[in-house]
Design an enzyme around this catalytic site. Sequence first.
Site, PDB file in Angstrom:
ATOM      1  N   HIS A  44      46.305  38.828  38.177  1.00 19.67           N
ATOM      2  CA  HIS A  44      46.331  37.365  38.270  1.00 19.67           C
ATOM      3  C   HIS A  44      47.566  36.878  39.034  1.00 19.67           C
ATOM      4  CE1 HIS A  44      42.801  36.301  35.692  1.00 19.67           C
ATOM      5  NE2 HIS A  44      42.990  37.558  35.322  1.00 19.67           N
ATOM      6  N   GLY A 132      30.503  43.474  36.035  1.00 24.02           N
ATOM      7  CA  GLY A 132      31.183  42.897  34.873  1.00 24.02           C
ATOM      8  C   GLY A 132      32.194  43.835  34.243  1.00 24.02           C
ATOM      9  N   ALA A 133      32.651  44.836  35.005  1.00 28.58           N
ATOM     10  CA  ALA A 133      33.565  45.840  34.437  1.00 28.58           C
ATOM     11  C   ALA A 133      34.970  45.728  35.003  1.00 28.58           C
ATOM     12  CB  ALA A 133      33.012  47.244  34.685  1.00 28.58           C
ATOM     13  N   SER A 138      31.487  42.514  42.762  1.00 25.20           N
ATOM     14  CA  SER A 138      31.189  41.368  43.636  1.00 25.20           C
ATOM     15  C   SER A 138      31.785  41.573  45.018  1.00 25.20           C
ATOM     16  CB  SER A 138      31.745  40.069  43.065  1.00 25.20           C
ATOM     17  OG  SER A 138      31.465  39.945  41.724  1.00 25.20           O
ATOM     18  N   ASP A 182      40.531  41.687  45.730  1.00 23.32           N
ATOM     19  CA  ASP A 182      39.394  42.606  45.652  1.00 23.32           C
ATOM     20  C   ASP A 182      38.753  42.828  47.022  1.00 23.32           C
ATOM     21  OD1 ASP A 182      40.058  42.185  43.064  1.00 23.32           O
ATOM     22  OD2 ASP A 182      38.217  41.144  42.506  1.00 23.32           O
TER      23      ASP A 182
END
Length: 403
Positions: A44, A132-133, A138, A182
């Site tokens: 983050h 979702g891991a 994505s 990412d």
Amino acid sequence: MHKMTSQPTTAAAPLRLAQLFSARFSSNPRIFRAPGRVNLIGEHTDYNDGFVLPAAIDLYTWTAISPRRNNSSLRVYSENLGESSEIDLSDSTPRPRDYWSDYVHGVALMLQRAGVSVSGADIAIYSDVPSGAGLSSSAALEVSVASALLATSGQTLPLVEIAKLCQRAENDFVGARVGIMDQFASCFGSAHHAILLDCRSLDYTLLPLPAKVTMVICNTMVKHGHSGGEYNDRRAQCEEGVRILKQYFPAIKALRDVTLAQLESRDAAPGHQRIPDLIYRRCHHVVSENERVLQTVAGLKTGDLAKVGACMAESHRSMRDDYEISCRELDIMVDLAKGRSGVIGCRMTGGGFGGCTINLVRTASVSQFKTEIQSAYHQATGIEPEIYVSAAGDGVREIQFNG
Ligand code: GLA
């Protein structure tokens, strides 16, 4: 299922996808492959203009593509879901449908907005990056689709532009305000290296991973959801922190510019707005995490692996207590890994609220570590985890296959 040392689907996947494609669309495709990523440290921090240290992993999304003559739509098939979708490239009011194909649509749209004339195409997609891991399924999808669409449209763009437009697809079309990490890792991954990325300038350095150390990724099997929700809340809280801190330190543009000393002095000046405790803790995570990324890099460069481990442990604590993005299962997975033979460091990785931990483990201990953590986690939670042992891999590319 307990995944074993190498990811078994990887070698067979493109050939199978090509066969499926030919049967479905009656033409021979080109195939593009983009990796997921794991983040060693720097969570983050990307949307706060800070530092991150991800590596591409050997789990991938493959996009098979072939152009459609005189047609301005994309016919897209997902092998994982067994579902298809059609995207009209000439639609003047494109809208997301809250469906997996939004990622494909968003990428096509951002390519068009970047001046690329995207040709109609048939597309089939397969991914072994778990969704979702926290391993960037994505971004792997976006980057592999972007490369495929560019190629069939006969155009090229610099890799960094591909990374940025994939991020925009997610920000402006899908609706998740993710940072650049990412997509950048999926584009710029390099075998045996982590990527130290300055998310403000996008300058990056490839950092060799230490010899005889292996990345072991432990999936809690608790899924997170990203589009909106808690992730966007955290981002808004950081922005609120910057807004308040600017009153004290007008030169600040992002949390990247804030030092711990500045943050601690927050209540010193009379007459200024106090930083609420929650916002303070969010800022404290980001400011200290940036520092930990640089410390980790120093540790990796000098071979001080104890320092790397300490930074990872503190990073996890900070995400659990200050940023509040961990969950019970992630904490259990980290606690179970700590102190085991060969473990250099461990922490949750990715956006949070579920997903995976990253463990740096001495290669000689990997096999024992896997067996032990798998059974300890199962015993503690009743959940069967997946364990991925991954080398740091290369970024997006077209692949040749013998079909
Ligand atoms: C997700 C986002 C990234 C980054 C991480 C947290 O993976 O896509 O941009 O913010 O969370 O570090």
